[in-house]
Design a protein around this motif. Sequence first.
Motif, short mmCIF file in Angstrom:
data_model
loop_
_atom_site.label_atom_id
_atom_site.label_comp_id
_atom_site.label_asym_id
_atom_site.label_seq_id
_atom_site.Cartn_x
_atom_site.Cartn_y
_atom_site.Cartn_z
N LYS A 10 -12.70 -4.98 6.36
CA LYS A 10 -13.18 -3.63 6.62
C LYS A 10 -12.20 -2.92 7.54
CE LYS A 10 -16.09 -6.00 9.87
NZ LYS A 10 -15.18 -7.16 9.83
N ALA A 11 -12.36 -1.64 7.70
CA ALA A 11 -11.47 -0.89 8.60
C ALA A 11 -12.28 0.13 9.38
CB ALA A 11 -10.38 -0.19 7.79
N GLU A 30 -4.77 6.10 9.14
CA GLU A 30 -4.17 6.41 7.84
C GLU A 30 -3.28 5.26 7.43
OE1 GLU A 30 -3.05 10.97 7.14
OE2 GLU A 30 -2.05 10.09 8.85
N PRO A 31 -3.18 4.93 6.16
CA PRO A 31 -3.93 5.49 5.02
C PRO A 31 -5.33 4.88 4.92
CG PRO A 31 -2.50 3.73 4.27
CD PRO A 31 -2.25 3.88 5.75
N LYS A 32 -6.11 5.36 3.95
CA LYS A 32 -7.44 4.82 3.70
C LYS A 32 -7.27 3.45 3.03
CE LYS A 32 -11.78 6.40 1.64
NZ LYS A 32 -12.60 6.05 2.79
N LEU A 33 -7.87 2.43 3.60
CA LEU A 33 -7.62 1.07 3.10
C LEU A 33 -8.66 0.56 2.11
CD1 LEU A 33 -6.41 -0.69 6.38
CD2 LEU A 33 -5.05 0.45 4.63
N GLU A 71 2.52 5.84 16.47
CA GLU A 71 1.38 5.45 15.64
C GLU A 71 1.43 3.95 15.39
OE1 GLU A 71 0.13 8.08 12.28
OE2 GLU A 71 2.02 9.04 12.79
N ALA A 72 0.28 3.38 15.05
CA ALA A 72 0.22 1.93 14.85
C ALA A 72 -0.95 1.57 13.94
CB ALA A 72 0.04 1.24 16.20
N ILE A 73 -0.92 0.36 13.42
CA ILE A 73 -2.08 -0.23 12.77
C ILE A 73 -2.33 -1.57 13.46
CG2 ILE A 73 -3.05 -1.22 10.65
CD1 ILE A 73 -1.44 0.81 9.05
N ILE A 91 0.85 -1.19 0.00
CA ILE A 91 0.00 0.00 0.00
C ILE A 91 0.89 1.24 0.00
CG2 ILE A 91 -1.68 1.28 1.41
CD1 ILE A 91 -2.71 -1.54 2.23
N PRO A 92 0.75 2.10 -1.01
CA PRO A 92 1.60 3.29 -1.07
C PRO A 92 1.32 4.23 0.12
CG PRO A 92 0.28 3.03 -3.09
CD PRO A 92 -0.23 2.04 -2.09
N PHE A 93 2.35 4.45 0.94
CA PHE A 93 2.21 5.32 2.12
C PHE A 93 3.61 5.69 2.58
CE2 PHE A 93 0.92 5.89 6.76
CZ PHE A 93 0.17 7.03 6.51
#
Length: 161
Positions: free
Chosen positions: A132-133, A104-107, A146-148, A27-29
């Motif tokens: 989903k996110a 971020e980013p929008k998935l 920050e984290a995901i 994913i481009p980020f």
Amino acid sequence: MNLKFAIGFDIHKLVSGRKLKLCGVEIPFEKGLLGHSDGDVGLHALIDAMLSASGLPDIGTLFPDKDPQYKNIESIKLLKKTLELVEKQGFKVSQVDLTFICDEPKLSPFYEKMKKLLSENLKLAPSEIGIKARTTEGLIKDLKEEAIACLCLVVLNKHES
Ligand code: MG
């Protein structure tokens, strides 16, 4: 039908200088997830749920992050290995449902690509895969790091022979 259910969870720190990969899709980020492997929280949550539902040891036990053979490994390879182990126990994957927790980013533009990849690797129809996110409405931004994160529910079906 002998159904087994399990939940998996994972969270990794978001840092500069790393590629962002989720469910095997790049994913481009400007930041990526830190980890011994590629840090793919989607696949790690999925793998842990599959292992748990089939009664196998967890991801950290089977693929230790101290083991040099897993350094920077693409997590999709760990998923393939996990499916082999789960199939050896007599199970098939019936359903997968993933929720990312990510500001971020929008998935959403990547859901279809993720579904296709998971479908091919799990031998499972895309209609049986949910992705989903949810955001934290900026709460993650207020933290020091920050984290995901990702939560995953897996349903396995054991074939009686
Ligand atoms: Mg992990």
